[in-house]
Design an enzyme around this catalytic site. Sequence first.
Site, PDB file in Angstrom:
ATOM      1  N   LYS A  22       0.815  -1.263  -0.063  1.00 57.50           N
ATOM      2  CA  LYS A  22      -0.131  -0.194   0.141  1.00 57.50           C
ATOM      3  C   LYS A  22       0.878   1.328  -0.136  1.00 57.50           C
ATOM      4  O   LYS A  22       0.336   2.449  -0.571  1.00 57.50           O
ATOM      5  CB  LYS A  22      -1.099   0.189   1.162  1.00 57.50           C
ATOM      6  CG  LYS A  22      -2.093  -1.069   1.145  1.00 57.50           C
ATOM      7  CD  LYS A  22      -3.151  -0.550   0.296  1.00 57.50           C
ATOM      8  CE  LYS A  22      -4.462  -1.509   0.597  1.00 57.50           C
ATOM      9  NZ  LYS A  22      -5.589  -0.994  -0.322  1.00 57.50           N
ATOM     10  N   SER A  53      -9.206   0.030   7.143  1.00 58.79           N
ATOM     11  CA  SER A  53      -9.037  -0.712   8.507  1.00 58.79           C
ATOM     12  C   SER A  53      -7.878  -1.148   8.640  1.00 58.79           C
ATOM     13  O   SER A  53      -7.542  -1.736   9.532  1.00 58.79           O
ATOM     14  CB  SER A  53     -10.312  -1.995   8.317  1.00 58.79           C
ATOM     15  OG  SER A  53      -9.756  -2.773   7.312  1.00 58.79           O
TER      16      SER A  53
END
Length: 531
Positions: free
Chosen positions: A79, A104
């Site tokens: 990410k 999350s």
Amino acid sequence: MVSLISRKFHEVPLNVLPLEMEANRERYAADISSIKEAHERIKPYVHRTPVLTSESLNSISGRSLFFKCECFQKGGAFKFRGACNAVLSLDAEQAAKGVVTHSSGNHAAALSLAAKIQGIPAYIVVPKGAPKCKVDNVIRYGGTVIWSESTMSSREEVASKVLQETGSVLIHPYNDGRIISGQGTIALELLEQIQEMDTIIVPISGGGLISGVALAAKSIKPSIRIIAAEPKGADDAAQSKVAGRIITLPVTNTIADGLRASLGDLTWPVVRDLVDDVIILEDEEIVEAMRMCYEILKVSVEPSGAIGLAAVLSNSFRSNPSWKDCENIGIVLSGGNVDLGALWDSFRSFNCKRDGEVRKLKRSSKMGNSGQRHTCRHLRMPNIEKLVLPFWYYHYGDSVWFAFSQWKNLKTLIIAHDHYVTGLFQFQAVGESCNNLTNLKYLGYLDTNNAEIMVRHLQSLKRLSFRCSIVSNTGVLSLISGLMTILYKPPPLKSLTNLSHVQKAIVRSAKNDQLTACAGRMTLSIGEMMR
């Protein structure tokens, strides 16, 4: 043996674009040009992650596997590539107001780290119940955590409120061209590192990762196959491919917490056109692949990161004739942010308690009975009331009685073993020596002989819990017979827990209707007695 792929990198020539990409490139949120630009932009900040191989896993899978270790990326996951590209793409005025997202897990941490590098604020909307290790990463990287409810509507509502209050820029976890371009840099690196790659297996959730990988990989090597790996409890991508439109699931249920999002309107066209297939995995398969990554690759991966290995080892992949010629397979280990608290707790539980102190029981390095007796002499701890034995010796005999004879005051015993004869001697010894034992938890091997002995010698028990590997039908009936014996004889058990495990084991072990009926009646009798 695990090896690290290392070679001199060189520019891979750009081939002709696949027809579907030529036709739709205007509609895709990213392309090979934006991905190459992202690569140059983020190069000073991201790790060029290594590729690992394992002869053991190659042998198991029957293919040559190449693991792109994004678990070694900054922030512990892929990410960071997309988040870094998105933050670095902001102009000065936008950057000054900061960035916001709802996530999350890994995107939240990645955006916090990217913002920290640029010296700008990051507002992270985190749903309740997010993994602690990932929330800790957000805080560690300087992000401001703002809690929401676990539903997507609540996450979006809270994020919208933060946007209005701060004027910050929303960086979506996956439905953003800058994010897709950043994630696509993985494929640029991987195809430089392993030129012979013919297939790449990628986890799929919202689709940002696989969209970037597919756009880059198919631009460079049009013949390459891109396969998505998805958990059964969150299989919206597979359903969407079948339906030809985005399917959104009302509820998801999977151990892979990073793969619960739904496809976005920017990622769906790429998934629809360029992802060749979606392999659906059970959680059990994901956990097994995760174990292999730990034990064989010696790499810490989260469930979402291990799903690619689970896919290549799955029956659905191996038995599909369409993939029989997939020989050199790249697998993206997408992240390694797994909460190991339960694992460490299990290690700490392998101990015994004496006079308020915790002591570990260690296996003797000597193999004979004399060696075991030598170990037992170091366990003369008569005040022990609770004992956890994560193992026992394969060699049985008087050393077993000697050990338990030292623990006269033992009240709680948690014991495991993997040898049925040893188990028989264990429970005879416990029954004869530990007259105060009231609580037994038993995990291990169960066969004809030790099943009944397990309970016959433990008349002082008030609570029994067990989880067994039952290997014979006679073992099932012997266990039930032993339970019936102890229940009928005073004093009876006051509480018998995990009775459902007996019932499930009976169903698994029964090989004919007569045995099933017999075992079912015995179980029912026990249940009635317990009431």
